[in-house]
Design an enzyme around this catalytic site. Structure first.
Site, PDB file in Angstrom:
ATOM      1  N   ARG A  41       0.841  -1.210   0.000  1.00  0.00           N
ATOM      2  CA  ARG A  41       0.000   0.000   0.000  1.00  0.00           C
ATOM      3  C   ARG A  41       0.868   1.249   0.000  1.00  0.00           C
ATOM      4  NH1 ARG A  41      -2.905  -0.628   5.189  1.00  0.00           N
ATOM      5  NH2 ARG A  41      -3.722   1.425   4.736  1.00  0.00           N
ATOM      6  N   SER A  43      -5.730  -2.874   9.303  1.00  0.00           N
ATOM      7  CA  SER A  43      -4.290  -3.038   9.474  1.00  0.00           C
ATOM      8  C   SER A  43      -3.899  -2.835  10.942  1.00  0.00           C
ATOM      9  CB  SER A  43      -3.578  -2.018   8.569  1.00  0.00           C
ATOM     10  OG  SER A  43      -2.233  -1.879   8.918  1.00  0.00           O
TER      11      SER A  43
HETATM   12  N1  URA Z   1      -0.605   2.232  10.591  1.00  0.00           N
HETATM   13  C1  URA Z   1      -0.792   0.925  10.330  1.00  0.00           C
HETATM   14  O1  URA Z   1      -0.337   0.062  11.077  1.00  0.00           O
HETATM   15  N2  URA Z   1      -1.500   0.597   9.235  1.00  0.00           N
HETATM   16  C2  URA Z   1      -2.041   1.519   8.402  1.00  0.00           C
HETATM   17  O2  URA Z   1      -2.683   1.150   7.453  1.00  0.00           O
HETATM   18  C3  URA Z   1      -1.831   2.876   8.691  1.00  0.00           C
HETATM   19  C4  URA Z   1      -1.100   3.204   9.812  1.00  0.00           C
END
Ligand code: URA
Length: 425
Positions: free
Chosen positions: A168, A183
């Site tokens: 990403r 996430s």
């Molecule tokens: N922190 C994370 O661990 N994941 C994300 O997608 C954005 C910030």
């Protein structure tokens, strides 16, 4: 099932079934779905969203991709805090030992900085000898001895997220509330904490630029926590200006130690104490009040035990940068704007942050603020000191600060309050 079927379902705006989600996360982790297919799916999710059921299924599949930690052998409740990240946000450093001193265990898995926001592990590595990587057994031993541990997540925890987050990051698909929420929560749920307090930052220095977006992210994460049996509360807090007076790795450790010694900037103290109370309440621990633990030295004792248990010397002199440049106030009045993003970018360009995840950071680099947002200043008084190891870094840092602060006749009526809202399930 195949990847194209899953991608086209989401591309055409239809919800993904639990079976599709389970399959695609499992196959991606195992290498059976290619990066280009997963990035197409991530973009389709970013554009078309996911409903609450899909987000819960996506999170559960990411948790199942790895191990789930278990602290049931401990004799007291566990509580953790996660911040969505900001500039000068060193709160984890005083908070973890503070909550430990008040009676809960704090198993805190933290990350490194990327871009203009700092990372807790980089900050702690300013302390000579301190080790971020611990085995699960070592984590348990530090928790038992010090009450709190702050370390890196091992490779076995939510490996699907590790792979997907890296993808990403390079495909313009970070800024999706379903993907950010799943996430963060997959890692926090897999970490095994019983109670979780989320500090969702709002403003120029944060992922979420508006209160409405931050509220949606917070509500999504609180819901995911509740569904997984983790008592979860979120605070929305200001990140339109930096937190505290220090931005940069060693500079922030020094400020955290000031807080543990009963001093430190008012905003850092207020947020640390508030988050500590939220963590203790959410975990159902009603012992010593956090303000008392800062004043009676017990939080400092827990900090020293925690640092030493991870190989660090709590009395070591912190690194400092070789060169400094001072910025003075351009006029007399109120420091009515101090833009978090501008200050964070300056600290990054001074060497405190990294551009790629394998880059080293400069431990002494960063920005010291001599006046805080909303303070009255006089023309010519020191406003900031920039710290760097190489003089050539100052020019681009000064560019980042151009227009990032403003001295005016009165405070900005639109500035965010430090604590904006509290979100529960
Ligand atoms: N922190 C994370 O661990 N994941 C994300 O997608 C954005 C910030």
């Amino acid at each position: 099932m195949d990847a194209i079927e899953v991608i086209t379902t989401k591309r055409d705006g239809r919800p993904l079934s639990a079976a599709q989600i389970d399959w695609v996360i499992g196959a991606y982790t195992a290498g059976g779905v290619a990066d280009e297919q997963m990035s197409a799916l991530a973009m389709a999710i970013l554009l078309n969203g996911m409903d609450r059921r899909e987000i819960a299924d996506w999170t559960a599949a990411m948790i199942r991709s790895g191990e789930r930690m278990d602290w049931s052998a401990l004799d007291r409740p566990t509580a953790d805090k996660h911040s969505t990240g900001g500039v000068g946000d060193k709160i984890t450093l005083p908070l973890a030992p503070l909550v430990a001193a008040c009676g809960a265990y704090v198993p805190q898995l933290s990350g490194r900085g990327l871009g203009h926001t700092g990372g807790t592990l980089d900050k702690l590595e300013s302390i000579a000898g301190w080790r971020a990587s611990l085995s699960n057994d070592e984590m348990l031993a530090v928790l038992r001895g010090a009450g709190a541990v702050i370390c890196a997540a091992g490779g076995g925890l939510a490996p699907a997220d590790k792979k997907l987050y890296a993808l990403r990051d390079v495909t313009g698909t970070v800024e999706s509330i379903p993907l950010i929420a799943s996430s963060i929560m997959s890692k926090k749920i897999a970490e095994g904490t019983g109670a979780l307090v989320l500090d969702v930052k709002v403003g120029s220095g944060a992922f979420m630029k508006t209160v409405d977006d931050a509220r949606e992210l917070a509500a999504t994460m609180v819901g995911l926590g509740a569904d997984a049996g983790v008592a979860t509360v979120a605070l929305l807090t200001a990140m339109d200006r930096p937190l505290g007076r220090a931005v940069g790795n060693a500079l922030e450790v020094a400020e955290a130690v000031e807080v543990l010694a009963g001093g430190g900037p008012a905003d850092v103290v207020e947020l640390t104490v508030r988050l500590a109370r939220e963590m203790l309440d959410t975990a159902g621990v009603h012992g010593k009040d956090p303000e008392d633990a800062l004043m009676d030295g017990s939080a400092m004792d827990a900090w020293r035990r925690m640092v030493a248990a991870q190989g660090g010397d709590p009395d070591a002199v912190l690194p400092s940068a070789a060169e400094t440049v001072q910025i003075t106030a351009p006029a007399s009045g109120v420091l009515r704007r101090l833009d978090a993003y501008g200050v964070g970018l300056a600290a990054w360009r001074l060497g405190a942050g990294r551009a790629r995840k394998e880059d080293p950071v400069s431990l002494g680099a960063g920005v010291t603020l001599h006046a805080g947002f909303g303070d009255i200043v006089r023309a010519g008084q020191p406003l900031m000191t920039l710290h760097a190891d190489e003089t050539e870094r100052f020019e681009r840092a000064l560019e980042a600060l151009d227009g990032a602060y403003e001295v005016g006749p009165a405070s900005d009526p639109d500035a965010l309050p430090l604590i904006i809202d509290r979100i529960t399930a």
